[in-house]
Design a protein around this motif. Structure first.
Motif, PDB file in Angstrom:
ATOM      1  N   ASP A  71       5.570  12.001  -3.543  1.00 53.19           N
ATOM      2  CA  ASP A  71       4.631  11.081  -2.913  1.00 53.19           C
ATOM      3  C   ASP A  71       4.920   9.680  -3.438  1.00 53.19           C
ATOM      4  OD1 ASP A  71       2.542   9.690  -1.796  1.00 53.19           O
ATOM      5  OD2 ASP A  71       0.986  11.117  -2.392  1.00 53.19           O
ATOM      6  N   TYR A 123       3.528   6.869  -2.207  1.00 58.13           N
ATOM      7  CA  TYR A 123       2.538   5.923  -1.709  1.00 58.13           C
ATOM      8  C   TYR A 123       2.339   4.744  -2.665  1.00 58.13           C
ATOM      9  CZ  TYR A 123      -1.708   3.859   0.100  1.00 58.13           C
ATOM     10  OH  TYR A 123      -2.621   2.964   0.596  1.00 58.13           O
ATOM     11  N   SER A 124       2.525   3.538  -2.136  1.00 56.47           N
ATOM     12  CA  SER A 124       2.311   2.284  -2.859  1.00 56.47           C
ATOM     13  C   SER A 124       3.271   2.093  -4.037  1.00 56.47           C
ATOM     14  CB  SER A 124       0.856   2.187  -3.361  1.00 56.47           C
ATOM     15  OG  SER A 124       0.514   0.862  -3.644  1.00 56.47           O
ATOM     16  N   LYS A 158       6.705  11.939   1.053  1.00 58.80           N
ATOM     17  CA  LYS A 158       5.634  11.124   1.628  1.00 58.80           C
ATOM     18  C   LYS A 158       5.857   9.636   1.350  1.00 58.80           C
ATOM     19  CE  LYS A 158       2.329  14.873   0.691  1.00 58.80           C
ATOM     20  NZ  LYS A 158       3.245  15.666  -0.152  1.00 58.80           N
ATOM     21  N   TRP A 159       5.623   8.828   2.379  1.00 61.52           N
ATOM     22  CA  TRP A 159       5.624   7.363   2.280  1.00 61.52           C
ATOM     23  C   TRP A 159       6.958   6.779   1.849  1.00 61.52           C
ATOM     24  CZ3 TRP A 159       1.927   4.920   4.705  1.00 61.52           C
ATOM     25  CH2 TRP A 159       0.714   5.594   4.907  1.00 61.52           C
ATOM     26  N   HIS A 211       6.868   3.458   8.044  1.00 62.52           N
ATOM     27  CA  HIS A 211       5.590   3.847   8.631  1.00 62.52           C
ATOM     28  C   HIS A 211       5.474   3.367  10.070  1.00 62.52           C
ATOM     29  CE1 HIS A 211       1.417   5.020   8.777  1.00 62.52           C
ATOM     30  NE2 HIS A 211       1.032   3.794   9.062  1.00 62.52           N
ATOM     31  N   THR A 241       6.081   1.174   1.326  1.00 59.68           N
ATOM     32  CA  THR A 241       5.505   2.476   0.967  1.00 59.68           C
ATOM     33  C   THR A 241       3.996   2.520   1.199  1.00 59.68           C
ATOM     34  OG1 THR A 241       5.261   1.741  -1.332  1.00 59.68           O
ATOM     35  CG2 THR A 241       7.283   2.939  -0.756  1.00 59.68           C
ATOM     36  N   ARG A 242       3.523   1.619   2.050  1.00 55.28           N
ATOM     37  CA  ARG A 242       2.105   1.577   2.395  1.00 55.28           C
ATOM     38  C   ARG A 242       1.964   1.465   3.911  1.00 55.28           C
ATOM     39  NH1 ARG A 242      -0.288  -2.809   1.044  1.00 55.28           N
ATOM     40  NH2 ARG A 242      -2.343  -1.941   0.635  1.00 55.28           N
TER      41      ARG A 242
END
Length: 233
Positions: A103, A105-106, A124-125, A129, A162-163
């Motif tokens: 993951d 994310y961010s 993920k991410w 996106h 990543t967002r």
């Protein structure tokens, strides 16, 4: 922050009991070579790493949430199922790492070496996106709680890190409303640059668009894919 030595870390991983009770959060790791070690499942959240080497390290399921790994090289490590949520890896490396199920994310991946990184549809991410091709609609929150609806044309450069936030090189302003869509406006001003004005029916373009997708806060028209995300920003 407490400082963890290499000897302490080695003692922790000697038994599953010690591993299960280990508290490695909000810790400092300095000047150590962790190559080839089995660090699977350990929680390094909110920790800082300086002059630490990971090569062929088993980090499967490890948690690095909101950790500082700027300049740190992770080479050919097993990161399957790990969490890099909010992790800073500027100027670092994930070269040859197995990142299936990770993951991101961010995570901050500015100037990070991603050569031969292994990902799949469980990662993920990491993938873009926003759609890479074709025209899309975007939404932008502006000064005074004005919501701008944008048309991102097919020939516009667009990217995301990543967002959920995205960037584009140009867009057409379709409409400008207040949040509950009860009042329409002809123009709106950027929250970041008050000289950048969005006018209904007109095109806006950023000539010096930064095409490096891993830079989130940089030049470009920032937007979201849903009005809810834009309003919540």
């Amino acid at each position: 922050m407490k400082q963890i030595t290499l000897a302490e870390l080695q003692r922790i991983i000697e038994s599953e009991e010690a591993r299960g009770s280990a508290n490695l959060m909000e810790a400092e790791f300095q000047d150590m070579d962790l190559s080839g070690m089995d660090l699977h499942g350990l929680n390094f959240s909110k920790s800082a790493f300086q002059n630490v080497t990971f090569r062929g390290t088993n980090l499967a399921g490890a948690i690095f949430e909101n950790s500082l790994l700027d300049g740190i090289a992770l080479i050919e490590c097993d990161l399957t199922g790990a969490s890099l949520v909010g992790t800073c890896l500027r100027e670092g490396s994930l070269k040859g790492c197995d990142c299936r199920g990770v993951d991101f994310y961010s995570a901050v991946l500015e100037h990070t070496d991603l050569t031969d990184i292994i990902t799949d549809d469980t990662t993920k991410w990491f993938q873009m996106h926003c759609p890479a091709t074709g025209p899309i609609l975007g939404y932008k929150k502006c000064f005074g709680d004005r919501l701008v609806q944008l048309l991102i044309p097919a020939d516009a450069k667009r990217t995301s890190a990543t967002r959920p936030s995205c960037r584009a090189s140009k867009a057409k302003v379709l409409s400008i409303w207040n949040f509950d869509a009860t009042e329409s406006f002809d123009e709106a001003w950027s929250l970041v640059d008050d000289n950048f004005v969005y006018r209904k029916g007109q095109w806006v373009e950023v000539k010096n668009f930064n095409e490096d997708r891993w830079f989130d806060s940089t030049t470009g028209i920032h937007f979201w894919l849903t009005r809810e995300e834009a309003i919540a920003y």
